[in-house]
Enzyme design. Structure first.
Site, PDB file in Angstrom:
ATOM      1  N   ASN A 128      -7.494  -3.325  14.307  1.00 36.17           N
ATOM      2  CA  ASN A 128      -8.897  -3.527  13.907  1.00 36.17           C
ATOM      3  C   ASN A 128      -9.041  -4.691  12.918  1.00 36.17           C
ATOM      4  OD1 ASN A 128      -7.833  -2.497  11.552  1.00 36.17           O
ATOM      5  ND2 ASN A 128      -9.172  -0.705  11.451  1.00 36.17           N
ATOM      6  N   ASP A 153       0.821  -1.215   0.000  1.00 40.80           N
ATOM      7  CA  ASP A 153       0.000   0.000   0.000  1.00 40.80           C
ATOM      8  C   ASP A 153       0.853   1.261   0.000  1.00 40.80           C
ATOM      9  OD1 ASP A 153       0.940  -0.418   2.601  1.00 40.80           O
ATOM     10  OD2 ASP A 153      -1.011  -1.023   3.357  1.00 40.80           O
ATOM     11  N   HIS A 211      -7.391  -5.052  10.028  1.00 43.38           N
ATOM     12  CA  HIS A 211      -7.162  -4.767   8.601  1.00 43.38           C
ATOM     13  C   HIS A 211      -5.899  -5.482   8.108  1.00 43.38           C
ATOM     14  CE1 HIS A 211      -4.657  -0.807   9.341  1.00 43.38           C
ATOM     15  NE2 HIS A 211      -3.885  -1.873   9.395  1.00 43.38           N
ATOM     16  N   GLU A 250      -9.797  -2.021   5.268  1.00 46.27           N
ATOM     17  CA  GLU A 250     -10.366  -1.744   6.583  1.00 46.27           C
ATOM     18  C   GLU A 250     -11.678  -2.518   6.771  1.00 46.27           C
ATOM     19  OE1 GLU A 250      -8.641  -0.098   8.663  1.00 46.27           O
ATOM     20  OE2 GLU A 250      -7.996   1.874   7.954  1.00 46.27           O
TER      21      GLU A 250
HETATM   22  P1  PGA Z   1       2.056  -2.070  12.468  1.00 45.92           P
HETATM   23  O1  PGA Z   1       0.974  -2.044  11.341  1.00 45.92           O
HETATM   24  O2  PGA Z   1       3.076  -3.067  12.047  1.00 45.92           O
HETATM   25  O3  PGA Z   1       2.618  -0.661  12.498  1.00 45.92           O
HETATM   26  O4  PGA Z   1       1.370  -2.454  13.722  1.00 45.92           O
HETATM   27  C1  PGA Z   1       0.418  -3.251  10.904  1.00 45.92           C
HETATM   28  C2  PGA Z   1      -0.772  -2.944  10.049  1.00 45.92           C
HETATM   29  O5  PGA Z   1      -1.490  -1.977  10.360  1.00 45.92           O
HETATM   30  O6  PGA Z   1      -1.000  -3.665   9.083  1.00 45.92           O
END
Ligand code: PGA
Length: 246
Positions: free
Chosen positions: A136, A67, A138, A143
Site C-alpha cells: 500500500n 518500527d 507505506h 500508513e
Molecule cells: P516486506 O515488508 O519486506 O515483508 O514486504 C515491507 C514493508 O511492509 O515495509
C-alpha cells in the site's frame, strides 16, 4: 530518486551487502537505519556471511530500527527486536549498547517515541537508512492517510499490513498486534542517505506510484521524492510496472 534493477533478489542483496560492507570498512562508526520484513532477509543473510568470511567489524556500528509492535519487545516471539537479533545482531557481534530500538512494552509509549527521536539525534543522525515498501506504499509503519505524522509515533495498523505480518506469528492473524510504534516521516527523511529495496511483482504498483506518481499522503513512500539522496533497488518483477520497463 534514482533506481537500479537487478535480475533477481539475490543479485540485489549481494550488491547492497557489498556496498554496506564497504561503508562499514570506510566508516566503522556509521549509523545505520534498518528494516524488518521479508525483503531484507536475503540482505541480512549476505551480511552474516560476509561478516563470518571476511571478518567485517560491527563493534562500533550503531543501528536504529524503523518500527516495533505495541506490546512486544526484546525477547518476545514476533517482535521486530527478536527478528533482528535472530537474523543479524547476534551473528555479527553488535554491541547491544549500540542497538537503537523502539520498545513496544515501554510503560509510556508517547515518551518512548520522543526518547527514540532524541536518541537518533544524539547519535548524530542516521547515515544510511534502508527501507522496504508495503504493497500500500507505506514506509516503516507510516500508513496511507489524509495526513502523515512527522515524528516517531504510535500507529494503528491497516488490516492489509496486519495480514502481511502473519508470517512472524505462525500464520495466525489473531496474534498480530493492532498497533505499532514507527519512525515518522521526518525521522525517515532526516537520514542522510536512503536505500529503498523492493522485490517481487506484488510491489510493482507501489513502486511505480512512488517513482512516477505525485507526492501524496495516500502513498507515503512518494515523499521520498523530496529527499536528495534516495536510491531504489528493485528486482525485475518489482520494476515491471515502471514506464521505462515497457
Ligand atoms: P516486506 O515488508 O519486506 O515483508 O514486504 C515491507 C514493508 O511492509 O515495509
Amino acid at each position: 530518486m534514482t533506481h537500479e534493477v537487478f535480475p533477481g533478489e539475490l543479485e540485489l542483496a549481494a550488491s547492497l551487502a557489498d556496498r554496506l560492507a564497504l561503508i562499514i570498512r570506510q566508516r566503522p562508526t556509521v549509523v545505520l537505519g534498518l528494516p524488518t520484513g521479508r525483503t531484507p532477509l536475503a540482505l541480512y543473510r549476505q551480511l552474516r556471511e560476509r561478516t563470518r568470511l571476511d571478518g567485517l567489524d560491527w563493534s562500533q556500528v550503531r543501528t536504529f530500527n524503523l518500527d516495533e509492535f505495541v506490546g512486544l519487545g526484546r525477547g518476545d516471539a514476533g517482535s521486530y527486536r527478536s527478528f533482528m537479533e535472530e537474523r543479524l545482531f547476534a551473528h555479527v557481534g553488535m554491541d547491544p549498547a549500540h542497538v537503537g530500538f523502539l520498545d513496544g512494552r515501554a510503560p509510556d509509549l508517547t515518551a518512548e517515541c520522543a526518547r527514540y527521536d532524541r536518541a537518533i539525534v544524539a547519535a548524530g543522525g542516521i547515515d544510511v537508512l534502508m527501507l522496504g515498501i508495503g504493497v500500500n506504499g507505506h514506509i516503516g509503519f507510516n500508513e496511507p492517510a489524509d495526513g502523515l505524522v512527522a515524528a516517531t509515533h504510535r500507529v494503528r495498523l491497516s488490516e492489509a499490513t496486519r495480514a502481511a505480518n502473519t508470517l512472524w506469528f505462525d500464520g495466525d492473524l489473531r496474534q498480530v498486534p493492532h498497533e505499532a510504534l514507527t519512525m515518522g516521516m521526518a525521522s525517515i527523511l532526516a537520514a542522510r542517505t536512503i536505500v529503498l529495496v523492493a522485490t517481487g511483482e506484488g510491489k510493482a504498483d507501489a513502486v511505480r506510484a512512488m517513482i512516477e506518481g505525485g507526492v501524496t499522503s495516500s502513498l507515503p513512500a512518494s515523499f521520498l521524492q523530496l529527499h536528495p539522496q534516495v536510491t531504489v533497488l528493485l528486482d525485475e518483477p518489482a520494476a515491471g510496472e515502471l514506464s521505462t520497463a515497457r
